[in-house]
Motif scaffolding. Structure first.
Motif, PDB file in Angstrom:
ATOM      1  N   SER A  29      50.347  -9.080  47.263  1.00  0.00           N
ATOM      2  CA  SER A  29      50.114  -8.158  48.372  1.00  0.00           C
ATOM      3  C   SER A  29      49.611  -6.844  47.801  1.00  0.00           C
ATOM      4  CB  SER A  29      51.398  -7.906  49.164  1.00  0.00           C
ATOM      5  OG  SER A  29      51.178  -6.887  50.118  1.00  0.00           O
ATOM      6  N   TYR A  30      48.434  -6.449  48.234  1.00  0.00           N
ATOM      7  CA  TYR A  30      47.871  -5.188  47.760  1.00  0.00           C
ATOM      8  C   TYR A  30      47.992  -4.088  48.812  1.00  0.00           C
ATOM      9  CZ  TYR A  30      46.447  -7.807  43.762  1.00  0.00           C
ATOM     10  OH  TYR A  30      46.472  -8.579  42.618  1.00  0.00           O
ATOM     11  N   GLU A  31      48.925  -4.292  49.750  1.00  0.00           N
ATOM     12  CA  GLU A  31      49.233  -3.235  50.718  1.00  0.00           C
ATOM     13  C   GLU A  31      49.891  -2.080  49.974  1.00  0.00           C
ATOM     14  OE1 GLU A  31      51.785  -4.796  53.740  1.00  0.00           O
ATOM     15  OE2 GLU A  31      50.457  -6.488  54.140  1.00  0.00           O
ATOM     16  N   ASP A  32      49.874  -0.914  50.589  1.00  0.00           N
ATOM     17  CA  ASP A  32      50.524   0.244  49.974  1.00  0.00           C
ATOM     18  C   ASP A  32      52.009  -0.027  49.776  1.00  0.00           C
ATOM     19  OD1 ASP A  32      48.147   1.621  50.000  1.00  0.00           O
ATOM     20  OD2 ASP A  32      48.641   2.834  51.750  1.00  0.00           O
ATOM     21  N   ALA A  33      52.510   0.372  48.622  1.00  0.00           N
ATOM     22  CA  ALA A  33      53.945   0.246  48.348  1.00  0.00           C
ATOM     23  C   ALA A  33      54.708   1.258  49.199  1.00  0.00           C
ATOM     24  CB  ALA A  33      54.221   0.486  46.874  1.00  0.00           C
ATOM     25  N   THR A  34      55.919   0.897  49.579  1.00  0.00           N
ATOM     26  CA  THR A  34      56.773   1.783  50.370  1.00  0.00           C
ATOM     27  C   THR A  34      57.994   2.173  49.531  1.00  0.00           C
ATOM     28  OG1 THR A  34      57.846  -0.164  51.318  1.00  0.00           O
ATOM     29  CG2 THR A  34      56.031   0.800  52.574  1.00  0.00           C
ATOM     30  N   PRO A  35      58.663   3.276  49.890  1.00  0.00           N
ATOM     31  CA  PRO A  35      59.823   3.715  49.110  1.00  0.00           C
ATOM     32  C   PRO A  35      60.877   2.603  49.015  1.00  0.00           C
ATOM     33  CG  PRO A  35      59.194   5.411  50.669  1.00  0.00           C
ATOM     34  CD  PRO A  35      58.363   4.176  50.991  1.00  0.00           C
ATOM     35  N   PRO A  36      61.564   2.456  47.908  1.00  0.00           N
ATOM     36  CA  PRO A  36      61.448   3.244  46.682  1.00  0.00           C
ATOM     37  C   PRO A  36      60.377   2.723  45.722  1.00  0.00           C
ATOM     38  CG  PRO A  36      63.242   1.714  46.422  1.00  0.00           C
ATOM     39  CD  PRO A  36      62.677   1.502  47.820  1.00  0.00           C
ATOM     40  N   ASP A  38      57.240   2.796  45.834  1.00  0.00           N
ATOM     41  CA  ASP A  38      56.047   3.635  45.660  1.00  0.00           C
ATOM     42  C   ASP A  38      56.161   4.540  44.438  1.00  0.00           C
ATOM     43  OD1 ASP A  38      58.018   5.206  46.872  1.00  0.00           O
ATOM     44  OD2 ASP A  38      56.545   6.369  48.019  1.00  0.00           O
ATOM     45  N   LYS A  39      57.350   4.663  43.872  1.00  0.00           N
ATOM     46  CA  LYS A  39      57.508   5.436  42.635  1.00  0.00           C
ATOM     47  C   LYS A  39      57.022   4.624  41.425  1.00  0.00           C
ATOM     48  CE  LYS A  39      61.395   8.332  44.105  1.00  0.00           C
ATOM     49  NZ  LYS A  39      60.793   8.621  45.349  1.00  0.00           N
ATOM     50  N   LEU A  40      56.985   3.293  41.567  1.00  0.00           N
ATOM     51  CA  LEU A  40      56.536   2.420  40.489  1.00  0.00           C
ATOM     52  C   LEU A  40      55.018   2.251  40.474  1.00  0.00           C
ATOM     53  CD1 LEU A  40      59.160  -0.466  40.788  1.00  0.00           C
ATOM     54  CD2 LEU A  40      59.082   1.326  39.044  1.00  0.00           C
ATOM     55  N   ALA A  41      54.436   2.072  41.655  1.00  0.00           N
ATOM     56  CA  ALA A  41      52.997   1.797  41.757  1.00  0.00           C
ATOM     57  C   ALA A  41      52.532   2.086  43.176  1.00  0.00           C
ATOM     58  CB  ALA A  41      52.720   0.344  41.402  1.00  0.00           C
ATOM     59  N   SER A  42      51.222   2.175  43.330  1.00  0.00           N
ATOM     60  CA  SER A  42      50.685   2.494  44.655  1.00  0.00           C
ATOM     61  C   SER A  42      50.613   1.270  45.569  1.00  0.00           C
ATOM     62  CB  SER A  42      49.297   3.123  44.532  1.00  0.00           C
ATOM     63  OG  SER A  42      48.412   2.217  43.888  1.00  0.00           O
ATOM     64  N   ASP A  43      50.599   0.047  44.993  1.00  0.00           N
ATOM     65  CA  ASP A  43      50.556  -1.136  45.847  1.00  0.00           C
ATOM     66  C   ASP A  43      51.723  -2.073  45.548  1.00  0.00           C
ATOM     67  OD1 ASP A  43      49.646  -3.349  43.957  1.00  0.00           O
ATOM     68  OD2 ASP A  43      48.002  -1.932  43.695  1.00  0.00           O
ATOM     69  N   LYS A  44      52.007  -2.937  46.518  1.00  0.00           N
ATOM     70  CA  LYS A  44      53.169  -3.814  46.429  1.00  0.00           C
ATOM     71  C   LYS A  44      53.076  -4.798  45.270  1.00  0.00           C
ATOM     72  CE  LYS A  44      54.487  -3.586  51.281  1.00  0.00           C
ATOM     73  NZ  LYS A  44      54.709  -4.348  52.519  1.00  0.00           N
ATOM     74  N   GLU A  45      51.880  -5.294  44.985  1.00  0.00           N
ATOM     75  CA  GLU A  45      51.711  -6.260  43.894  1.00  0.00           C
ATOM     76  C   GLU A  45      52.113  -5.661  42.552  1.00  0.00           C
ATOM     77  OE1 GLU A  45      50.771  -9.567  41.520  1.00  0.00           O
ATOM     78  OE2 GLU A  45      51.265  -9.397  43.647  1.00  0.00           O
TER      79      GLU A  45
END
Length: 71
Positions: A29-36, A38-45
């Protein structure tokens, strides 16, 4: 090498094989990562892959990866 850091070749291979496994199983999934995450990377993958990287690193006694910008 990123940010002057190096990682063992098996860690790099594990990271890329994890991406391949996600793709082969329809789990990427290359959707935007959500908290927490999003601190690791910008996308879920990448966030999921970093979590898996860190599990592998713990097994190997290596320092955990802080985020996508650090190896």
């Amino acid at each position: 090498m990123e940010n002057g850091e190096e990682r063992p070749s098996d860690v790099a291979l594990h990271h890329e094989i994890s991406h391949g496994s996600h793709m082969a199983n329809g789990q990427e999934s290359y959707e935007d990562a959500t908290p927490p995450d999003d601190k690791l990377a910008s996308d879920k993958e990448e966030a999921q892959n970093i979590k898996e990287d860190n599990e592998y690193r713990r097994e190997r006694g290596l320092p955990e990866r802080k985020d996508h910008g650090h190896l």
